[in-house]
Design an enzyme around this catalytic site. Structure first.
Site, PDB file in Angstrom:
ATOM      1  N   CYS A   1      32.022  75.693  59.482  1.00  0.00           N
ATOM      2  CA  CYS A   1      32.661  76.900  60.033  1.00  0.00           C
ATOM      3  C   CYS A   1      31.985  77.266  61.359  1.00  0.00           C
ATOM      4  O   CYS A   1      31.005  76.624  61.770  1.00  0.00           O
ATOM      5  CB  CYS A   1      32.542  78.052  59.036  1.00  0.00           C
TER       6      CYS A   1
ATOM      7  N   CYS B   1      28.174  78.069  61.064  1.00  0.00           N
ATOM      8  CA  CYS B   1      27.338  76.864  60.912  1.00  0.00           C
ATOM      9  C   CYS B   1      27.333  76.051  62.204  1.00  0.00           C
ATOM     10  O   CYS B   1      26.314  75.447  62.558  1.00  0.00           O
ATOM     11  CB  CYS B   1      27.807  76.031  59.732  1.00  0.00           C
TER      12      CYS B   1
ATOM     13  N   HIS C   1      25.999  78.929  53.478  1.00  0.00           N
ATOM     14  CA  HIS C   1      26.771  77.691  53.510  1.00  0.00           C
ATOM     15  C   HIS C   1      25.865  76.464  53.380  1.00  0.00           C
ATOM     16  O   HIS C   1      24.673  76.513  53.726  1.00  0.00           O
ATOM     17  CB  HIS C   1      27.596  77.616  54.794  1.00  0.00           C
TER      18      HIS C   1
ATOM     19  N   GLU D   1      25.680  73.714  55.010  1.00  0.00           N
ATOM     20  CA  GLU D   1      25.098  73.204  56.261  1.00  0.00           C
ATOM     21  C   GLU D   1      23.911  74.065  56.682  1.00  0.00           C
ATOM     22  O   GLU D   1      22.875  73.555  57.118  1.00  0.00           O
ATOM     23  CB  GLU D   1      26.132  73.204  57.392  1.00  0.00           C
TER      24      GLU D   1
END
Ligand SMILES: Nc1ccn([C@H]2C[C@H](O)[C@@H](COP(=O)(O)O)O2)c(=O)n1
Ligand code: ZN
EC number: 3.5.4.12
Length: 191
Positions: free
Chosen positions: A128, A131, A102, A104
């Site tokens: 999410c 993260c 992801h 992040e």
């Protein structure tokens, strides 16, 4: 220079537009969110491109990231599709979520282990739960996001539950500027 001449010069300068601060410069939050959006443009995900940018207390960008496969996992080999139970393509190993890092997480990894205590994370999509765990562990203190399109999903509800529990602030960024154009064509040429 005589006093009169100096006054004339000052009066002239105060009329000249070059002597005034530009009014339409980008504000910090728009600047960092725009940086995240630009970073998202690097993503090869055909459905959702996410960008993230980490900023320290002195408004210095310390890292950026976007969603993509891990280094050396080729975009031409790993799938960008989603496995759905209803489709023939129901092989879980053909689902991108098995492989994507992801945005992040990539931004955090791109800091190479430097301290992120007290930093802010700008992301184009709400983080999410996975993260959120990283955000909390590295000491990021604020999350600014543009979209929360998956707010109804358990992963995102779990994310908020954790962020709330530990006091990591999160807020939707409402851009001051609705549009920022990057136009390579009209960039002034060098003399
Ligand atoms: N906060 C987030 C949420 C999702 N991503 C990535 C993971 C996937 O590449 C894509 C979501 O795909 P979709 O389920 O919309 O087809 O976005 C992320 O980087 N950060
Ligand atoms: Zn995530």
């Amino acid at each position: 220079m005589s006093e009169d001449a100096a006054q004339d010069l000052e009066a002239q300068m105060s009329k000249s537009p070059e002597n005034h601060k530009r009014k339409d410069y980008l504000h910090w939050d728009d600047y960092f969110m725009a940086t995240s959006l630009l970073s998202a443009k690097r993503s090869k995900d055909p459905v959702t491109q996410v960008g993230a940018c980490i900023v320290d207390s002195q408004n210095r960008i310390v890292a950026i990231g976007y969603n993509g496969f891990p280094r050396n996992c080729s975009d031409d080999v790993f799938p960008w599709s989603k496995a759905t139970k209803r489709s023939k393509k129901d092989d879980p190993l053909e689902d991108k979520k098995m492989y994507v890092v992801h945005a992040e997480a990539n931004a955090i990894l791109n800091t190479n282990g430097m301290s992120l205590s007290g930093t802010r994370l700008y992301t184009t999509l709400f983080p999410c739960n996975e993260c959120a765990k990283l955000i909390i562990q590295v000491g990021i203190s604020q999350v600014l996001y543009l979209s929360d399109k998956y707010a109804y999903k358990p992963k995102y509800r779990a994310s908020k539950r954790m962020l709330d529990a530990v006091g990591v602030e999160y807020k939707r960024h409402i851009p001051l500027k609705k549009t920022i154009t990057i136009d390579f064509e009209t960039f002034p040429e060098e003399d």
